[in-house]
Write an enzyme that holds these catalytic residues in place. Structure first.
Site, PDB file in Angstrom:
ATOM      1  N   ASP A 153     -10.141  -0.865  12.507  1.00 17.64           N
ATOM      2  CA  ASP A 153      -9.083  -0.752  13.519  1.00 17.64           C
ATOM      3  C   ASP A 153      -9.674  -1.104  14.884  1.00 17.64           C
ATOM      4  O   ASP A 153     -10.642  -0.478  15.330  1.00 17.64           O
ATOM      5  CB  ASP A 153      -8.586   0.705  13.505  1.00 17.64           C
ATOM      6  CG  ASP A 153      -7.351   0.928  14.344  1.00 17.64           C
ATOM      7  OD1 ASP A 153      -7.191   0.220  15.352  1.00 17.64           O
ATOM      8  OD2 ASP A 153      -6.565   1.821  13.995  1.00 17.64           O
ATOM      9  N   ASN A 170      -5.950   9.257   1.379  1.00 21.89           N
ATOM     10  CA  ASN A 170      -6.752   9.790   2.502  1.00 21.89           C
ATOM     11  C   ASN A 170      -7.771  10.830   2.049  1.00 21.89           C
ATOM     12  O   ASN A 170      -7.960  11.875   2.714  1.00 21.89           O
ATOM     13  CB  ASN A 170      -5.853  10.361   3.612  1.00 21.89           C
ATOM     14  CG  ASN A 170      -5.228   9.268   4.463  1.00 21.89           C
ATOM     15  OD1 ASN A 170      -4.015   9.130   4.488  1.00 21.89           O
ATOM     16  ND2 ASN A 170      -6.046   8.457   5.128  1.00 21.89           N
ATOM     17  N   LYS A 212       0.878  -1.176   0.000  1.00 25.61           N
ATOM     18  CA  LYS A 212       0.000   0.000   0.000  1.00 25.61           C
ATOM     19  C   LYS A 212       0.908   1.216   0.000  1.00 25.61           C
ATOM     20  O   LYS A 212       1.831   1.305   0.821  1.00 25.61           O
ATOM     21  CB  LYS A 212      -0.867  -0.027   1.254  1.00 25.61           C
ATOM     22  CG  LYS A 212      -1.410   1.325   1.715  1.00 25.61           C
ATOM     23  CD  LYS A 212      -2.432   1.120   2.826  1.00 25.61           C
ATOM     24  CE  LYS A 212      -2.681   2.385   3.628  1.00 25.61           C
ATOM     25  NZ  LYS A 212      -3.742   2.208   4.628  1.00 25.61           N
ATOM     26  N   GLU A 269      -7.906   3.015  -1.684  1.00 24.81           N
ATOM     27  CA  GLU A 269      -8.362   3.304  -0.324  1.00 24.81           C
ATOM     28  C   GLU A 269      -8.670   4.790  -0.193  1.00 24.81           C
ATOM     29  O   GLU A 269      -7.813   5.635  -0.501  1.00 24.81           O
ATOM     30  CB  GLU A 269      -7.251   2.888   0.654  1.00 24.81           C
ATOM     31  CG  GLU A 269      -7.634   3.012   2.113  1.00 24.81           C
ATOM     32  CD  GLU A 269      -6.582   2.380   3.026  1.00 24.81           C
ATOM     33  OE1 GLU A 269      -6.016   1.318   2.661  1.00 24.81           O
ATOM     34  OE2 GLU A 269      -6.313   2.956   4.083  1.00 24.81           O
ATOM     35  N   LYS A 309       1.082   5.131   0.741  1.00 29.49           N
ATOM     36  CA  LYS A 309       0.382   6.271   1.331  1.00 29.49           C
ATOM     37  C   LYS A 309       0.538   7.460   0.392  1.00 29.49           C
ATOM     38  O   LYS A 309       1.646   7.931   0.118  1.00 29.49           O
ATOM     39  CB  LYS A 309       0.998   6.584   2.708  1.00 29.49           C
ATOM     40  CG  LYS A 309       0.486   7.823   3.386  1.00 29.49           C
ATOM     41  CD  LYS A 309      -1.017   7.839   3.585  1.00 29.49           C
ATOM     42  CE  LYS A 309      -1.514   6.737   4.473  1.00 29.49           C
ATOM     43  NZ  LYS A 309      -2.978   6.763   4.685  1.00 29.49           N
ATOM     44  N   ASN A 348     -10.820   3.619   5.980  1.00 28.77           N
ATOM     45  CA  ASN A 348     -10.765   3.770   7.435  1.00 28.77           C
ATOM     46  C   ASN A 348     -11.257   5.166   7.803  1.00 28.77           C
ATOM     47  O   ASN A 348     -11.052   5.623   8.916  1.00 28.77           O
ATOM     48  CB  ASN A 348      -9.338   3.585   7.968  1.00 28.77           C
ATOM     49  CG  ASN A 348      -8.363   4.579   7.381  1.00 28.77           C
ATOM     50  OD1 ASN A 348      -7.869   4.372   6.264  1.00 28.77           O
ATOM     51  ND2 ASN A 348      -8.079   5.653   8.095  1.00 28.77           N
ATOM     52  N   ASP A 371      -3.519   4.990  -1.063  1.00 30.03           N
ATOM     53  CA  ASP A 371      -4.419   5.614  -0.082  1.00 30.03           C
ATOM     54  C   ASP A 371      -4.070   7.101   0.077  1.00 30.03           C
ATOM     55  O   ASP A 371      -3.203   7.456   0.886  1.00 30.03           O
ATOM     56  CB  ASP A 371      -4.265   4.896   1.264  1.00 30.03           C
ATOM     57  CG  ASP A 371      -5.074   5.569   2.377  1.00 30.03           C
ATOM     58  OD1 ASP A 371      -5.951   6.390   2.065  1.00 30.03           O
ATOM     59  OD2 ASP A 371      -4.817   5.252   3.554  1.00 30.03           O
ATOM     60  N   ASN A 374      -2.103   3.121  12.789  1.00 32.65           N
ATOM     61  CA  ASN A 374      -1.269   4.325  12.927  1.00 32.65           C
ATOM     62  C   ASN A 374       0.058   3.834  13.522  1.00 32.65           C
ATOM     63  O   ASN A 374       0.196   2.648  13.789  1.00 32.65           O
ATOM     64  CB  ASN A 374      -1.922   5.347  13.869  1.00 32.65           C
ATOM     65  CG  ASN A 374      -3.160   5.993  13.273  1.00 32.65           C
ATOM     66  OD1 ASN A 374      -4.279   5.724  13.687  1.00 32.65           O
ATOM     67  ND2 ASN A 374      -2.981   6.855  12.298  1.00 32.65           N
ATOM     68  N   HIS A 415      -6.869  -1.148   9.957  1.00 34.34           N
ATOM     69  CA  HIS A 415      -6.138   0.106   9.743  1.00 34.34           C
ATOM     70  C   HIS A 415      -5.135   0.304  10.866  1.00 34.34           C
ATOM     71  O   HIS A 415      -5.340  -0.157  11.983  1.00 34.34           O
ATOM     72  CB  HIS A 415      -7.164   1.248   9.735  1.00 34.34           C
ATOM     73  CG  HIS A 415      -6.592   2.577  10.120  1.00 34.34           C
ATOM     74  ND1 HIS A 415      -6.616   3.048  11.404  1.00 34.34           N
ATOM     75  CD2 HIS A 415      -5.985   3.526   9.380  1.00 34.34           C
ATOM     76  CE1 HIS A 415      -6.047   4.243  11.439  1.00 34.34           C
ATOM     77  NE2 HIS A 415      -5.655   4.559  10.233  1.00 34.34           N
TER      78      HIS A 415
END
Ligand code: GKR
Ligand code: MG
Length: 448
Positions: free
Chosen positions: A316, A240, A208, A263, A210, A292, A238, A344, A342
């Protein structure tokens, strides 16, 4: 034999080191924070849980301690019920969720009590002599859980003043991944090097990236480069929710066969929620999407499912709880939808927790997210679960199945206490790269 009683609940805030990882929110600070819950019972067992950092979560946990201490380890659900009566889990603070990745709202989406749930399940598992995954849902489904290689763009930490931003340096490490993860990585060629190093170290097969950092077209070049280097890999990006619906469609329409799923490509716009916009993205591109952001609690999930706005829910356990995450997998299975997790930044206690949840999830399980590869080496456990051949090994011992290294915990607590602030702030480091930088949920962080 009578059921052991929880005699003590300690809440220990801890910090660890990070790279200058880039996301839509800005640049990760040199340190990240977490909160640990350590329960001790009358049988002499220790139960542990880890959750996001910050004073809000820490203070919430401290306030919950009187509801936990004095309770038999078998009464986990009763304790959570008492906590929920005290804190109103339906408070409206969390209702917007993190549709716009506003980090100030993350603390409302993360629910401190799930660290207590984890620590209590750890104790209960030890009492019953079964691993935690046997206590969840339909019990243990697998003994190793696939994780993905979570790739980030990384900025050059030397652009920040070392006196204020002390990023970890591993240039003298003998491990190629440990060296690389602290260097600048901003081009497709460097992202491929990153993927190669992660694959070599952990054996991951899927990746994945980011996004939300560079212009969408540049990020797609990186995705193409990863896929060219690893043709068998499932590659996901992803951003976001950084892209508008129009941009997301333009960027993705020619990416079939290169991207496996996307994502959170887009988010709320023009008065429509992220759920409505994601549904339109799916209609236009026929891509599967993961989230997420648009489903972080059951009320949001109701609307997500009603609109058929998402195919892969990244549940998550720190948002949904351990029981809740498994309940999600049970709901998704008959609908033909996919479960994932998910993450962090986290320590290895969360890694063990992800192994237990991943082991108990039913149905289709996407390779789990984990930031652990960026923290690997900063272990708070004596027996950190290993990622071998891209699969996280589920601890075999009862409960969470791992043992704290208290010396390391004390060091991580000392680091936490030395920090000027305990809350996540991705703007400070970013402002050294782009003076005056402020967060805009529709602009990749390096595009100003
Ligand atoms: O840790 O910077 C990060 C991630 O970007 C995180 O904030 C996201 O919540 O990883 C997360 C995601 O998948 O959206
Ligand atoms: Mg995401």
């Amino acid at each position: 034999m009578s059921v052991p009683v929880i005699e003590r609940m300690q809440v220990i805030p801890v910090a660890g080191y990070d790279s200058m990882l880039m996301t839509l929110s800005g640049a990760h600070a040199p340190c990240f924070t977490r909160n640990l819950v350590i329960l001790t019972d009358s049988a002499g067992h220790t139960g542990i849980g880890e959750i996001h950092g910050g004073d809000y979560t820490h203070d919430g946990l401290v306030a919950m301690a009187p509801l936990v201490e004095g309770t038999p380890v078998s009464k986990c659900r009763e304790v959570l019920q008492r906590i929920h009566k005290m804190i109103d889990p339906h408070s409206t603070e969390a209702s917007e969720g993190i549709q716009t990745l506003d980090m100030a709202k993350l603390k409302y989406v993360v629910r401190s009590e799930w660290a207590i749930e984890c620590a209590m399940l750890d104790l209960l598992g030890q009492y019953l002599d079964v691993p935690m995954c046997q206590l969840l849902g339909e019990g243990q489904q697998r003994d190793e859980v696939e994780v993905l290689g979570y790739l980030f763009y990384v900025s050059d930490k030397r652009k920040t003043p070392a006196s204020e931003m002390q990023y970890i340096d591993e240039s003298d490490s003998t491990d190629p991944w440990f060296r690389l993860r602290r260097e600048e990585i901003l081009t497709p060629a460097r992202i491929v090097e990153e993927a190669e190093a992660v694959a070599a170290k952990y054996g991951v097969k899927n990746f994945k990236l980011k996004g939300g950092v560079l212009r969408g077209a540049e990020e797609m070049e990186a995705v193409r480069a990863i896929k060219a280097r690893f043709p068998e890999a499932r590659v996901n990006i992803d951003p976001n929710g950084a892209w508008s619906l129009r941009e997301a469609i333009d960027l993705c329409k020619d990416m079939h066969g290169i991207i496996t799923y996307v994502e959170d490509p887009c988010g709320p716009e023009a008065g429509f929620s992220g759920r409505e916009i994601m549904r339109e993205f799916k209609n236009a591109t026929q891509f599967q999407v993961a989230t997420n952001m648009i489903a972080t609690d059951w009320r949001q999930f109701y609307h997500t499912a009603s609109l058929n706005a998402c195919d892969i829910i990244l549940a998550d356990p720190h948002f949904w709880g351990f029981d809740g995450a498994i309940r999600m997998s049970q709901l998704l299975e008959p609908w033909g939808l996919t479960f994932g997790i998910h993450s962090n930044n986290h320590f290895d206690i969360t890694l063990a927790a992800f192994a237990q949840v991943g082991a108990a999830a039913v149905g289709r399980v996407a390779p789990l997210d984990t930031h652990w590869i960026w923290q690997d080496g900063q272990n708070l456990l004596l027996d950190t679960p290993q990622i071998i051949g891209g699969k996280l090994q589920v601890p075999k011992k009862p409960g969470l199945g791992v043992t704290l290294n208290m010396k390391r915990v004390e060091e991580a607590n000392a680091l936490y206490r030395s920090l000027p602030s305990h809350d996540r702030n991705d703007a400070t480091a970013m402002q050294y790269l782009i003076p005056g930088w402020t967060y805009n949920h529709k602009m990749p962080c390096l595009v100003r």
